[in-house]
Design a protein around this motif. Structure first.
Motif, PDB file in Angstrom:
ATOM      1  N   PRO A 106       0.793  -1.239   0.000  1.00 19.60           N
ATOM      2  CA  PRO A 106       0.000   0.000   0.000  1.00 19.60           C
ATOM      3  C   PRO A 106       0.821   1.282   0.000  1.00 19.60           C
ATOM      4  O   PRO A 106       0.510   2.211  -0.755  1.00 19.60           O
ATOM      5  N   MET A 107       1.851   1.359   0.839  1.00 19.85           N
ATOM      6  CA  MET A 107       2.610   2.603   0.918  1.00 19.85           C
ATOM      7  C   MET A 107       3.259   2.942  -0.418  1.00 19.85           C
ATOM      8  O   MET A 107       3.125   4.052  -0.932  1.00 19.85           O
ATOM      9  N   GLY A 108       3.965   1.984  -0.985  1.00 25.33           N
ATOM     10  CA  GLY A 108       4.617   2.230  -2.265  1.00 25.33           C
ATOM     11  C   GLY A 108       3.627   2.435  -3.386  1.00 25.33           C
ATOM     12  O   GLY A 108       3.821   3.294  -4.260  1.00 25.33           O
ATOM     13  N   ILE A 128       2.442   8.251   3.084  1.00 26.92           N
ATOM     14  CA  ILE A 128       1.833   8.574   4.370  1.00 26.92           C
ATOM     15  C   ILE A 128       0.391   8.070   4.408  1.00 26.92           C
ATOM     16  O   ILE A 128      -0.045   7.468   5.392  1.00 26.92           O
ATOM     17  N   ILE A 129      -0.350   8.291   3.319  1.00 23.96           N
ATOM     18  CA  ILE A 129      -1.727   7.800   3.254  1.00 23.96           C
ATOM     19  C   ILE A 129      -1.745   6.274   3.316  1.00 23.96           C
ATOM     20  O   ILE A 129      -2.611   5.663   3.941  1.00 23.96           O
ATOM     21  N   GLY A 130      -0.757   5.650   2.662  1.00 21.47           N
ATOM     22  CA  GLY A 130      -0.671   4.197   2.646  1.00 21.47           C
ATOM     23  C   GLY A 130      -0.402   3.580   4.003  1.00 21.47           C
ATOM     24  O   GLY A 130      -0.580   2.372   4.188  1.00 21.47           O
ATOM     25  N   LEU A 131       0.027   4.415   4.950  1.00 20.37           N
ATOM     26  CA  LEU A 131       0.227   3.916   6.323  1.00 20.37           C
ATOM     27  C   LEU A 131      -1.098   3.481   6.951  1.00 20.37           C
ATOM     28  O   LEU A 131      -1.117   2.609   7.824  1.00 20.37           O
ATOM     29  N   ILE A 132      -2.210   4.077   6.522  1.00 20.72           N
ATOM     30  CA  ILE A 132      -3.511   3.765   7.134  1.00 20.72           C
ATOM     31  C   ILE A 132      -3.873   2.296   6.947  1.00 20.72           C
ATOM     32  O   ILE A 132      -4.103   1.582   7.929  1.00 20.72           O
ATOM     33  N   ALA A 268      -9.429  -4.562   2.021  1.00 20.35           N
ATOM     34  CA  ALA A 268      -8.894  -3.667   3.044  1.00 20.35           C
ATOM     35  C   ALA A 268      -7.805  -2.756   2.514  1.00 20.35           C
ATOM     36  O   ALA A 268      -7.217  -1.981   3.269  1.00 20.35           O
ATOM     37  N   GLY A 269      -7.507  -2.868   1.237  1.00 20.31           N
ATOM     38  CA  GLY A 269      -6.446  -2.040   0.674  1.00 20.31           C
ATOM     39  C   GLY A 269      -5.068  -2.440   1.125  1.00 20.31           C
ATOM     40  O   GLY A 269      -4.128  -1.660   1.007  1.00 20.31           O
ATOM     41  N   CYS A 270      -4.921  -3.667   1.628  1.00 20.29           N
ATOM     42  CA  CYS A 270      -3.598  -4.083   2.127  1.00 20.29           C
ATOM     43  C   CYS A 270      -3.261  -5.523   1.755  1.00 20.29           C
ATOM     44  O   CYS A 270      -2.424  -5.759   0.888  1.00 20.29           O
ATOM     45  N   GLY A 271      -3.909  -6.511   2.382  1.00 21.95           N
ATOM     46  CA  GLY A 271      -3.506  -7.899   2.206  1.00 21.95           C
ATOM     47  C   GLY A 271      -3.574  -8.388   0.771  1.00 21.95           C
ATOM     48  O   GLY A 271      -2.595  -8.940   0.237  1.00 21.95           O
ATOM     49  N   THR A 272      -4.719  -8.203   0.114  1.00 21.54           N
ATOM     50  CA  THR A 272      -4.858  -8.643  -1.270  1.00 21.54           C
ATOM     51  C   THR A 272      -3.951  -7.826  -2.177  1.00 21.54           C
ATOM     52  O   THR A 272      -3.376  -8.349  -3.148  1.00 21.54           O
ATOM     53  N   LEU A 273      -3.789  -6.553  -1.871  1.00 21.06           N
ATOM     54  CA  LEU A 273      -2.916  -5.687  -2.665  1.00 21.06           C
ATOM     55  C   LEU A 273      -1.465  -6.160  -2.580  1.00 21.06           C
ATOM     56  O   LEU A 273      -0.778  -6.275  -3.602  1.00 21.06           O
ATOM     57  N   VAL A 274      -0.993  -6.465  -1.380  1.00 25.55           N
ATOM     58  CA  VAL A 274       0.406  -6.875  -1.239  1.00 25.55           C
ATOM     59  C   VAL A 274       0.617  -8.267  -1.817  1.00 25.55           C
ATOM     60  O   VAL A 274       1.677  -8.551  -2.395  1.00 25.55           O
ATOM     61  N   TYR A 411     -13.648   1.300  11.706  1.00 27.52           N
ATOM     62  CA  TYR A 411     -13.118   2.606  11.316  1.00 27.52           C
ATOM     63  C   TYR A 411     -11.890   2.572  10.410  1.00 27.52           C
ATOM     64  O   TYR A 411     -11.633   3.539   9.698  1.00 27.52           O
ATOM     65  N   VAL A 412     -11.108   1.496  10.425  1.00 36.12           N
ATOM     66  CA  VAL A 412      -9.840   1.506   9.704  1.00 36.12           C
ATOM     67  C   VAL A 412      -9.871   0.656   8.433  1.00 36.12           C
ATOM     68  O   VAL A 412      -9.475   1.127   7.357  1.00 36.12           O
ATOM     69  N   ILE A 413     -10.317  -0.583   8.549  1.00 38.05           N
ATOM     70  CA  ILE A 413     -10.252  -1.500   7.409  1.00 38.05           C
ATOM     71  C   ILE A 413     -11.040  -0.998   6.204  1.00 38.05           C
ATOM     72  O   ILE A 413     -10.500  -0.938   5.076  1.00 38.05           O
ATOM     73  N   PRO A 414     -12.324  -0.624   6.342  1.00 36.02           N
ATOM     74  CA  PRO A 414     -13.031  -0.128   5.153  1.00 36.02           C
ATOM     75  C   PRO A 414     -12.460   1.174   4.611  1.00 36.02           C
ATOM     76  O   PRO A 414     -12.529   1.426   3.403  1.00 36.02           O
ATOM     77  N   VAL A 415     -11.879   1.998   5.489  1.00 36.95           N
ATOM     78  CA  VAL A 415     -11.233   3.228   5.009  1.00 36.95           C
ATOM     79  C   VAL A 415     -10.031   2.868   4.149  1.00 36.95           C
ATOM     80  O   VAL A 415      -9.782   3.502   3.109  1.00 36.95           O
ATOM     81  N   GLY A 416      -9.285   1.836   4.543  1.00 41.49           N
ATOM     82  CA  GLY A 416      -8.151   1.383   3.735  1.00 41.49           C
ATOM     83  C   GLY A 416      -8.582   0.922   2.366  1.00 41.49           C
ATOM     84  O   GLY A 416      -7.952   1.243   1.350  1.00 41.49           O
ATOM     85  N   ALA A 417      -9.681   0.170   2.307  1.00 43.41           N
ATOM     86  CA  ALA A 417     -10.202  -0.297   1.025  1.00 43.41           C
ATOM     87  C   ALA A 417     -10.660   0.885   0.167  1.00 43.41           C
ATOM     88  O   ALA A 417     -10.439   0.912  -1.059  1.00 43.41           O
ATOM     89  N   PHE A 418     -11.288   1.868   0.798  1.00 41.49           N
ATOM     90  CA  PHE A 418     -11.765   3.057   0.088  1.00 41.49           C
ATOM     91  C   PHE A 418     -10.586   3.848  -0.494  1.00 41.49           C
ATOM     92  O   PHE A 418     -10.617   4.267  -1.663  1.00 41.49           O
ATOM     93  N   LEU A 419      -9.541   4.019   0.294  1.00 38.68           N
ATOM     94  CA  LEU A 419      -8.372   4.761  -0.178  1.00 38.68           C
ATOM     95  C   LEU A 419      -7.685   4.051  -1.338  1.00 38.68           C
ATOM     96  O   LEU A 419      -7.270   4.688  -2.316  1.00 38.68           O
TER      97      LEU A 419
END
Length: 475
Positions: A106-108, A128-132, A268-274, A411-419
């Motif tokens: 996500p960060m990169g 920085i946004i990818g840190l979420i 979540a914008g993280c696990g599947t992405l990575v 509050y965090v996981i769906p925001v990550g997917a949205f971003l």
């Protein structure tokens, strides 16, 4: 926000994409220097099983059966399958393709998306946004590891006969799910997970999923066959499978069907992405996403066919969450002939499902340390392991970990997917997401893809955030 000519940006994107396959600072499966060729999935099947492993978890076992039973039986499957198809062919494809296109987590990925758009200091802002989503994935993993520890404890207790000898399964669970009440098994679960992850993506995560996921399905089918022979199980099947169509008129049914589909598919914008970032260019992500959605749904249905009939056979209540798995089902096995054997089978399957999900959650922060700081695989896993222990041991209590998981999931996981959706479908140049999703495919995607990803999926993800806050959690 400054923009450049889309043709120039597209060329830059292709250059970035090709360069990432041999990026400096990419993960090294040997666990040595963080520099060198980026680790990749060895096989297409291995990647799909890893993604299925990330999706199949506690939500399939202790929440899906409850949702189906309480919200219309087979009628619940109508909105659920609609949302699975919709989210699978937009969000899951998007996160896989986004990770592969950028060759990083996500960060990169967020940083490169902002850089492609021409935003001043875009790479830094994007990181920085990818840190979420990255920190959200770590936080969720820390809480999830507590549950894995519970499953390890129950597996050991089932193997020794201690579980079958309990006169009060509620009290047994309560003693374990208390402050510092399960330290040994908590650490054991983490040790197994990180031990696999240290080996890398292809030699560790992929090989483990090739064994754990098929075994999970086989074990649950065995239990389902046994449950089908229980006297009184028929009532459970009727309650589960006979549609109660009036439930479709209840908005809550649709809300929870959406939540179940969204969180079960690990958006979540993280696990599947990575995981997608380790993917080779010749893999069809559309086909992969389809398989993930299918097998995740099968896992939920098999779990429901185990849990609901078994609970009905012994006149117990179909609850949701940890009480269903660790209290109600423990009582079921106590009363079932040869229950000790089937309890062992169940908790082996649960441990396997938890480990595969946990590896996915921990991989995002591990990859971030490797990619962003140039650390070795061993050092990165070690740092995350220390963080998991340092925080996790203090939330072992049932109410503590429940509150922790609620905050992260609402509050965090769906925001990550949205971003992630905004970055890939809106910040990246027009047409870039579709072209990346088409890599490895023989047929191009239709015009529907841009409409459904840019508007429908992004809108649904924003809705998940709002509904989660309003309902106090929907998945």
């Amino acid at each position: 926000m400054a923009t450049r000519d889309d043709n120039i940006i597209a060329e830059e994107a292709r250059a970035i994409e090709v360069g990432e396959e041999t990026a400096v600072g990419a993960p090294n499966p040997s666990g040595g220097s963080g520099r060198g060729r980026r680790d990749t999935w060895a096989t297409h099947t291995g990647f799909i099983l890893a993604c299925v492993g990330s999706a199949v978890g506690m939500a399939n076992i202790w929440l899906f059966p409850y949702r189906v039973a309480q919200l219309g039986g087979a009628a619940f499957l109508i909105p659920y399958l609609i949302f699975v198809a919709l989210l699978g062919f937009t969000g899951v494809i998007g996160e896989m393709a986004f990770g592969r296109a950028m060759g990083t987590g996500p960060m990169g990925a967020f940083g490169r998306a902002m850089e492609m758009r021409g935003v001043r200091h875009g790479e830094r802002i994007g990181k920085i946004i990818g840190l979420i989503p990255t920190l959200g994935s770590l936080a969720l993993a820390i809480g999830y590891a507590v549950v894995l520890g519970w499953a390890c404890h129950y597996l050991f207790s089932a193997m020794t006969g201690e579980l079958m000898a309990q006169t009060d399964t509620g009290a047994f669970f309560g003693a374990m799910a208390s402050d510092f009440g399960n330290v040994g098994f908590h650490l054991l679960g983490l040790a197994i997970t990180f031990g696999i992850m240290i080996l890398g993506v292809s030699r560790g995560i992929e090989k483990a999923n090739k064994v754990l996921m098929p075994t999970f399905f086989v074990l649950f089918v065995i239990i389902a066959i046994r449950v089908a022979t229980l006297p009184g199980a028929e009532a459970g099947y009727l309650y589960l499978l006979v549609p109660r169509w009036e439930a479709l008129l209840n908005p809550t049914t649709w809300v929870y069907a959406l939540g179940q589909a969204f969180f079960s598919l690990s958006l979540a914008g993280c696990g599947t992405l990575v995981y997608g970032s380790y993917l080779k260019r010749d893999v069809d992500v559309v086909d992969a996403a389809k398989n993930v959605a299918i097998f995740d749904t099968i896992a939920g249905l098999v779990s429901a066919c185990v849990v609901v009939p078994a609970v009905f056979a012994f006149g117990l209540d179909v609850s949701s969450g940890p009480p269903l798995l660790f209290i109600t089902l423990a009582q079921v096995f106590q009363e079932m002939p040869f229950g000790g054997v089937f309890a062992v089978i169940l908790f082996v399957a649960v441990v396997f499902a938890a480990i595969t999900s946990l590896m996915n959650l921990f991989e995002a922060p591990v990859e971030a340390l490797q990619k962003q700081l140039g650390l070795s695989r061993l050092a990165s896993v070690g740092i995350i392991a220390v963080a998991a222990v340092a925080v996790g041991l203090f939330i072992e209590g049932g109410s503590s970990v429940s509150d922790w998981m609620d905050v992260i999931s609402i509050y965090v996981i769906p925001v990550g997917a949205f971003l992630a959706a905004i970055m890939f479908f809106w910040v990246c140049p027009a047409g870039f997401a579709k072209s990346q999703a088409e890599l490895g495919r023989k047929k191009p995607l239709g015009a529907w893809f841009n409409v459904f990803t840019r508007y429908v999926f992004v809108g649904i993800t924003a809705l998940v955030i709002v509904l989660g806050i309003f309902y106090g959690g929907i998945g």
